[in-house]
Scaffold this motif. Structure first.
Motif, PDB file in Angstrom:
ATOM      1  N   ILE A   1      76.699  -4.114  -3.372  1.00 40.18           N
ATOM      2  CA  ILE A   1      77.981  -3.443  -3.425  1.00 40.18           C
ATOM      3  C   ILE A   1      78.015  -2.770  -4.884  1.00 40.18           C
ATOM      4  N   ARG A   2      77.574  -3.412  -5.857  1.00 38.91           N
ATOM      5  CA  ARG A   2      77.516  -2.796  -7.120  1.00 38.91           C
ATOM      6  C   ARG A   2      76.842  -1.428  -7.315  1.00 38.91           C
ATOM      7  N   SER A   3      75.489  -1.449  -6.464  1.00 37.39           N
ATOM      8  CA  SER A   3      74.793  -0.336  -6.609  1.00 37.39           C
ATOM      9  C   SER A   3      75.628   0.927  -6.039  1.00 37.39           C
ATOM     10  N   HIS A   4      76.492   0.519  -5.162  1.00 35.63           N
ATOM     11  CA  HIS A   4      77.384   1.998  -4.565  1.00 35.63           C
ATOM     12  C   HIS A   4      78.260   2.241  -5.394  1.00 35.63           C
ATOM     13  N   GLU A   5      78.842   1.535  -6.125  1.00 34.08           N
ATOM     14  CA  GLU A   5      79.786   1.561  -7.100  1.00 34.08           C
ATOM     15  C   GLU A   5      79.123   2.154  -8.525  1.00 34.08           C
ATOM     16  N   ILE A   6      77.921   2.133  -8.691  1.00 34.71           N
ATOM     17  CA  ILE A   6      77.063   2.739  -9.787  1.00 34.71           C
ATOM     18  C   ILE A   6      76.893   4.137  -9.344  1.00 34.71           C
ATOM     19  N   TRP A   7      76.257   4.248  -8.139  1.00 36.62           N
ATOM     20  CA  TRP A   7      76.239   5.764  -7.591  1.00 36.62           C
ATOM     21  C   TRP A   7      77.311   6.580  -7.622  1.00 36.62           C
ATOM     22  N   ARG A   8      78.362   6.187  -7.195  1.00 38.38           N
ATOM     23  CA  ARG A   8      79.604   6.826  -7.283  1.00 38.38           C
ATOM     24  C   ARG A   8      80.003   7.423  -8.673  1.00 38.38           C
ATOM     25  N   ASP A   9      79.840   6.404  -9.533  1.00 35.39           N
ATOM     26  CA  ASP A   9      79.909   6.819 -11.127  1.00 35.39           C
ATOM     27  C   ASP A   9      78.933   8.062 -11.419  1.00 35.39           C
ATOM     28  N   ILE A  10      78.026   7.850 -10.837  1.00 34.63           N
ATOM     29  CA  ILE A  10      76.977   8.894 -11.511  1.00 34.63           C
ATOM     30  C   ILE A  10      77.189  10.242 -10.782  1.00 34.63           C
ATOM     31  N   GLU A  11      77.737  10.187  -9.484  1.00 35.30           N
ATOM     32  CA  GLU A  11      78.133  11.246  -8.782  1.00 35.30           C
ATOM     33  C   GLU A  11      79.259  11.988  -9.506  1.00 35.30           C
ATOM     34  N   ARG A  12      80.325  11.169  -9.899  1.00 36.88           N
ATOM     35  CA  ARG A  12      81.519  11.767 -10.546  1.00 36.88           C
ATOM     36  C   ARG A  12      81.001  12.634 -12.024  1.00 36.88           C
ATOM     37  N   GLU A  13      79.986  11.829 -12.644  1.00 37.48           N
ATOM     38  CA  GLU A  13      79.454  12.257 -14.023  1.00 37.48           C
ATOM     39  C   GLU A  13      78.747  13.410 -13.900  1.00 37.48           C
ATOM     40  N   THR A  14      78.106  13.388 -12.777  1.00 36.42           N
ATOM     41  CA  THR A  14      76.769  14.729 -12.583  1.00 36.42           C
ATOM     42  C   THR A  14      77.303  15.708 -11.600  1.00 36.42           C
ATOM     43  N   GLY A  15      78.058  15.482 -10.624  1.00 33.33           N
ATOM     44  CA  GLY A  15      78.216  16.482  -9.733  1.00 33.33           C
ATOM     45  C   GLY A  15      77.209  16.274  -8.487  1.00 33.33           C
ATOM     46  N   ALA A  16      76.199  15.334  -8.622  1.00 35.39           N
ATOM     47  CA  ALA A  16      75.077  15.297  -7.729  1.00 35.39           C
ATOM     48  C   ALA A  16      75.800  14.406  -6.237  1.00 35.39           C
ATOM     49  N   THR A  17      74.965  14.524  -5.452  1.00 29.42           N
ATOM     50  CA  THR A  17      75.199  13.892  -4.084  1.00 29.42           C
ATOM     51  C   THR A  17      74.346  12.766  -3.952  1.00 29.42           C
ATOM     52  N   LEU A  18      74.499  11.565  -4.057  1.00 31.64           N
ATOM     53  CA  LEU A  18      73.453  10.492  -3.852  1.00 31.64           C
ATOM     54  C   LEU A  18      73.932   9.563  -2.736  1.00 31.64           C
ATOM     55  N   LEU A  19      74.958   9.516  -2.333  1.00 31.90           N
ATOM     56  CA  LEU A  19      75.216   8.323  -1.292  1.00 31.90           C
ATOM     57  C   LEU A  19      76.174   9.063  -0.220  1.00 31.90           C
ATOM     58  N   THR A  20      75.603   8.879   0.888  1.00 29.07           N
ATOM     59  CA  THR A  20      76.607   9.325   2.000  1.00 29.07           C
ATOM     60  C   THR A  20      76.786   8.097   2.945  1.00 29.07           C
ATOM     61  N   GLN A  21      78.015   7.948   3.283  1.00 30.98           N
ATOM     62  CA  GLN A  21      78.305   6.505   4.143  1.00 30.98           C
ATOM     63  C   GLN A  21      78.802   6.925   5.369  1.00 30.98           C
ATOM     64  N   CYS A  22      77.688   7.099   6.259  1.00 40.55           N
ATOM     65  CA  CYS A  22      77.920   7.696   7.609  1.00 40.55           C
ATOM     66  C   CYS A  22      78.039   6.356   8.412  1.00 40.55           C
ATOM     67  N   GLY A  23      77.969   5.244   8.118  1.00 46.37           N
ATOM     68  CA  GLY A  23      77.904   3.921   8.721  1.00 46.37           C
ATOM     69  C   GLY A  23      76.266   3.428   9.051  1.00 46.37           C
ATOM     70  N   ALA A  24      76.191   2.258   9.225  1.00 44.64           N
ATOM     71  CA  ALA A  24      75.025   1.667   9.725  1.00 44.64           C
ATOM     72  C   ALA A  24      75.161   1.011  10.869  1.00 44.64           C
ATOM     73  N   LEU A  25      74.202   1.112  11.816  1.00 45.93           N
ATOM     74  CA  LEU A  25      74.088   0.374  13.068  1.00 45.93           C
ATOM     75  C   LEU A  25      72.887  -0.526  13.189  1.00 45.93           C
ATOM     76  N   TYR A  26      73.181  -1.814  13.494  1.00 49.35           N
ATOM     77  CA  TYR A  26      72.063  -2.828  13.581  1.00 49.35           C
ATOM     78  C   TYR A  26      71.944  -3.208  15.139  1.00 49.35           C
ATOM     79  N   ILE A  27      70.916  -3.221  15.595  1.00 49.93           N
ATOM     80  CA  ILE A  27      70.786  -3.417  17.150  1.00 49.93           C
ATOM     81  C   ILE A  27      69.733  -4.634  17.259  1.00 49.93           C
ATOM     82  N   GLY A  28      69.932  -5.537  18.161  1.00 53.22           N
ATOM     83  CA  GLY A  28      68.861  -6.588  18.531  1.00 53.22           C
ATOM     84  C   GLY A  28      69.027  -6.925  19.614  1.00 53.22           C
ATOM     85  N   PRO A  29      68.251  -7.860  20.251  1.00 57.89           N
ATOM     86  CA  PRO A  29      68.367  -8.619  21.552  1.00 57.89           C
ATOM     87  C   PRO A  29      69.592  -9.639  21.391  1.00 57.89           C
TER      88      PRO A  29
END
Length: 389
Positions: free
Chosen positions: A66-94
């Motif tokens: 959770i905290r890493s997401h916040e840090i990456w968003r802060d870095i994106e705002r400071e640098t203009g880079a794209t680091l994190l894409t939240q396209c969702g995560a799917l976990y599949i199992g029996p």
């Protein structure tokens, strides 16, 4: 000798994050790497890494993600880079949820427990739900899934590049193509660090060396770290490429029968770039210096036939490209972030057992707090080394 507050050896995921966090806090910090990060020689490469907040390996990891997401968003705002894409995560199992991921059975149950504990949105889906919403996935009636909309992927090379760039901007010194040789504790308590190009001293030393960590620790504890070769493959798409767009294809972890699993990504660079799908192996060990970096046709054919053909019918066996990377795995698949035996000035950081990048930004922040004798926002006590037991 040049003296620093902190020296960081290894500038991959954890090392780059630590160097950045130290520099922005005002420490005089030297970062050293034997290559030119970001590079493809260790564990921090391959275009993409899954990130997720509901952690099936144990809820103790979720605050770091959770905290890493916040840090990456802060870095994106400071640098203009794209680091994190939240396209969702799917976990599949029996349905009975007895498959293991990273050494722990009950992956779906544990993921749901983490989501509930930290208020992370998550949906339960049956097989027909998955096929209707995400047509690329050939989920069977005896399987079920969880969908976490806050999950997605990060760009590991860009994360390293931006954090090191910001570190230098904040005054850090970074040495590349310089190889660590050894360290020693001096009579005054300082740490002396010797490389193939020089010698330095510091108040604190951070060893974030990934697959090279066993070369830097005493032989009595080197056995806690096993290096494993992993194969990454990008396959061509035969079917409708739109099904693999990030808007329609989340990142995924698929726990299969027999303690097997695969993980993968959407076509993050368009259909021509293929889809990255891989498995993990924990049987054949190697070293960072002797790894076979060639991926054979037989390996890619076996991966497709045994793991991918049934799960993703629209994914071809034709390979766009391949790569290898290194996992540094501990016996319990947990992290180790702890001081060296008898050397409280030296911190061993993040042999992450193949599931570490999503946590790395926050790990760097907490390690920086340790180095400055400040209270950490997030405790690393859960990752105490087995040599303390």
């Amino acid at each position: 000798m040049s003296h620093f507050d902190v020296i960081v050896i290894g500038l991959g995921a954890a090392g780059a994050a630590t160097t950045y966090q130290l520099a922005r806090r005002g420490s005089r910090v030297l970062g050293i790497d034997r290559f030119d990060p970001p590079h493809a020689m260790g564990s921090t490469h391959g275009d993409s890494r899954i990130t997720r907040l509901a952690i099936g390996e144990g809820s103790q990891y979720s605050p770091l993600a959770i905290r890493s997401h916040e840090i990456w968003r802060d870095i994106e705002r400071e640098t203009g880079a794209t680091l994190l894409t939240q396209c969702g995560a799917l976990y599949i199992g029996p349905l009975r949820d007895d498959a293991a991921v990273h050494g722990r059975a009950g992956f779906l149950r544990r993921t749901l427990e983490s989501a509930e504990r930290y208020g992370i949105p998550i949906e339960s889906l049956d097989a027909s739900d998955v096929r209707a919403r995400f047509p690329a996935f050939n989920v069977q009636p005896n399987e079920r899934a969880l969908f976490e909309p806050t999950g997605g992927f990060v760009r590991p090379e860009e994360c390293v590049r931006q954090q090191l760039g910001l570190a230098v901007r904040h005054g850090a010194i970074v040495h590349i193509h310089e190889q660590f040789v050894h360290h020693a504790i001096e009579r005054d308590g300082r740490v002396s660090v010797h490389t193939d190009k020089g010698a330095y001293t510091a108040d604190r030393l951070v060893l974030s060396m990934g697959a090279w960590i066993a070369q830097a620790v005493p032989a009595s504890i080197a056995s806690h770290f096993t290096v494993l070769r992993q194969v990454l493959c990008w396959f061509e798409i035969d079917g409708d490429t739109r099904h693999f767009d990030p808007e329609r294809c989340p990142v995924h972890i698929w726990a299969l029968e027999g303690d097997r699993d695969i993980y993968g990504f959407p076509a993050i660079d368009g259909g021509d770039g293929g889809v990255k799908i891989a498995t993990e192996q924990y049987l054949a060990s190697t070293t960072a210096d002797t790894i076979d970096r060639h991926v054979s046709d037989a390996e890619t054919a076996a991966l497709h036939a045994e793991y991918i053909a049934n799960a993703f019918p629209d994914v071809s066996s034709r390979v766009v490209r391949t790569a290898t990377c290194l996992y540094t795995v501990t016996p319990g698949f947990d992290f180790i972030i702890d001081t060296m035996p008898g050397e409280e000035q030296v911190l061993v950081v993040s042999p992450c057992s193949g599931h570490g990048f999503k946590h790395s930004a926050a790990i760097g922040e907490s390690v920086a707090a340790w180095a400055q004798d400040d209270p950490a926002e997030l405790s690393l006590a859960a990752f105490e080394a087995p040599w303390r037991l």
